[in-house]
Design a protein around this motif. Structure first.
Motif, PDB file in Angstrom:
ATOM      1  N   VAL A  56      39.715  42.943  53.923  1.00 33.06           N
ATOM      2  CA  VAL A  56      41.105  42.482  54.059  1.00 33.06           C
ATOM      3  C   VAL A  56      42.101  43.517  53.535  1.00 33.06           C
ATOM      4  CG1 VAL A  56      40.497  40.028  54.030  1.00 33.06           C
ATOM      5  CG2 VAL A  56      41.027  41.186  51.871  1.00 33.06           C
ATOM      6  N   ASP A  85      43.944  45.497  54.965  1.00 29.58           N
ATOM      7  CA  ASP A  85      45.175  45.590  55.747  1.00 29.58           C
ATOM      8  C   ASP A  85      46.154  44.447  55.472  1.00 29.58           C
ATOM      9  OD1 ASP A  85      43.187  43.928  56.984  1.00 29.58           O
ATOM     10  OD2 ASP A  85      44.447  43.855  58.768  1.00 29.58           O
ATOM     11  N   VAL A  86      45.784  43.488  54.638  1.00 25.62           N
ATOM     12  CA  VAL A  86      46.658  42.353  54.327  1.00 25.62           C
ATOM     13  C   VAL A  86      47.310  42.630  52.971  1.00 25.62           C
ATOM     14  CG1 VAL A  86      46.839  39.847  54.127  1.00 25.62           C
ATOM     15  CG2 VAL A  86      45.034  40.848  55.544  1.00 25.62           C
ATOM     16  N   GLU A  87      48.609  42.862  53.003  1.00 23.06           N
ATOM     17  CA  GLU A  87      49.318  43.340  51.813  1.00 23.06           C
ATOM     18  C   GLU A  87      49.359  42.359  50.652  1.00 23.06           C
ATOM     19  OE1 GLU A  87      53.176  44.883  52.693  1.00 23.06           O
ATOM     20  OE2 GLU A  87      52.419  46.148  54.317  1.00 23.06           O
ATOM     21  N   GLU A 127      37.453  35.846  56.062  1.00 27.62           N
ATOM     22  CA  GLU A 127      38.576  36.738  56.361  1.00 27.62           C
ATOM     23  C   GLU A 127      39.687  35.995  57.100  1.00 27.62           C
ATOM     24  OE1 GLU A 127      37.611  40.458  58.316  1.00 27.62           O
ATOM     25  OE2 GLU A 127      35.569  40.299  57.524  1.00 27.62           O
ATOM     26  N   ALA A 169      47.448  33.888  53.880  1.00 30.24           N
ATOM     27  CA  ALA A 169      48.433  34.898  53.478  1.00 30.24           C
ATOM     28  C   ALA A 169      49.758  34.728  54.209  1.00 30.24           C
ATOM     29  CB  ALA A 169      47.867  36.302  53.708  1.00 30.24           C
ATOM     30  N   ARG A 170      49.735  34.062  55.353  1.00 29.35           N
ATOM     31  CA  ARG A 170      50.986  33.757  56.058  1.00 29.35           C
ATOM     32  C   ARG A 170      51.677  32.531  55.455  1.00 29.35           C
ATOM     33  NH1 ARG A 170      47.666  34.667  60.859  1.00 29.35           N
ATOM     34  NH2 ARG A 170      47.783  32.440  61.283  1.00 29.35           N
ATOM     35  N   ARG A 217      43.521  35.528  55.883  1.00 34.66           N
ATOM     36  CA  ARG A 217      44.629  36.045  56.695  1.00 34.66           C
ATOM     37  C   ARG A 217      45.631  34.936  57.034  1.00 34.66           C
ATOM     38  NH1 ARG A 217      43.457  41.142  58.336  1.00 34.66           N
ATOM     39  NH2 ARG A 217      41.279  41.752  58.056  1.00 34.66           N
TER      40      ARG A 217
END
Length: 155
Positions: A53, A55-57, A14, A21-22, A18
């Motif tokens: 995950v 909540d990660v668009e 995770e 994803a940035r 995350r």
């Protein structure tokens, strides 16, 4: 693309997604098919990762078959995201990066190191501790913890 068995998905997986994803516009998590050594079925592993995950668009989670490099080429992926916790992981990932570069020229391998609190967590450790009745809740999300407990109880 971030490919693996994720059997089960850990807090380390995770964390990698995350942080990835940035760095990237989109991350596609590709969950490997069932094999001789998989503990949880592919469909469940996909569902658990999606929930972990949710909540990660800019993250999608999907099953895949065959070579990850073929998926990368068909989707026009720029990079394969990998995580390295130990020297042993590094050696394996270097070998895979060279092979993947031969199979999919132009698709780079991007390696991230884990966060300090997830550095020693692996799916195999989670499976082993859970099988022996230990508490793995610090290493996996609540939804994964519940699935692991069901698996251990034979449900």
């Amino acid at each position: 693309l971030f490919g693996g068995s994720f059997d089960p998905v850990t807090r380390g997986h995770e964390d990698l997604v995350r942080r990835g994803a940035r760095l990237f516009d989109r991350i596609v998590v590709c969950v490997a098919p069932d094999g001789g050594s998989t503990w949880l079925p592919q469909a469940l592993r996909v569902d658990l990762f999606r929930q972990a995950v949710a909540d990660v668009e800019n993250v999608e989670v999907e099953p895949f078959e065959g070579l990850l490099t073929d998926v990368a080429k068909s989707r026009g992926a720029a990079a394969l995201l990998r995580g390295v916790r130990t020297v042993r992981d590094f050696e394996y990932e270097m070998e895979m990066a060279f092979a993947n570069r031969d199979l999919a020229p132009g698709v780079e391998t991007v390696v991230l190191t884990p966060s300090a609190d997830t550095a020693l967590v692996s799916s195999s450790l989670v499976r082993e501790v859970a099988r022996l009745g230990g508490d793995v809740s610090a290493w996996v999300s609540p939804v994964v913890d519940a699935a692991v407990k069901r698996r251990v109880q034979g449900a």
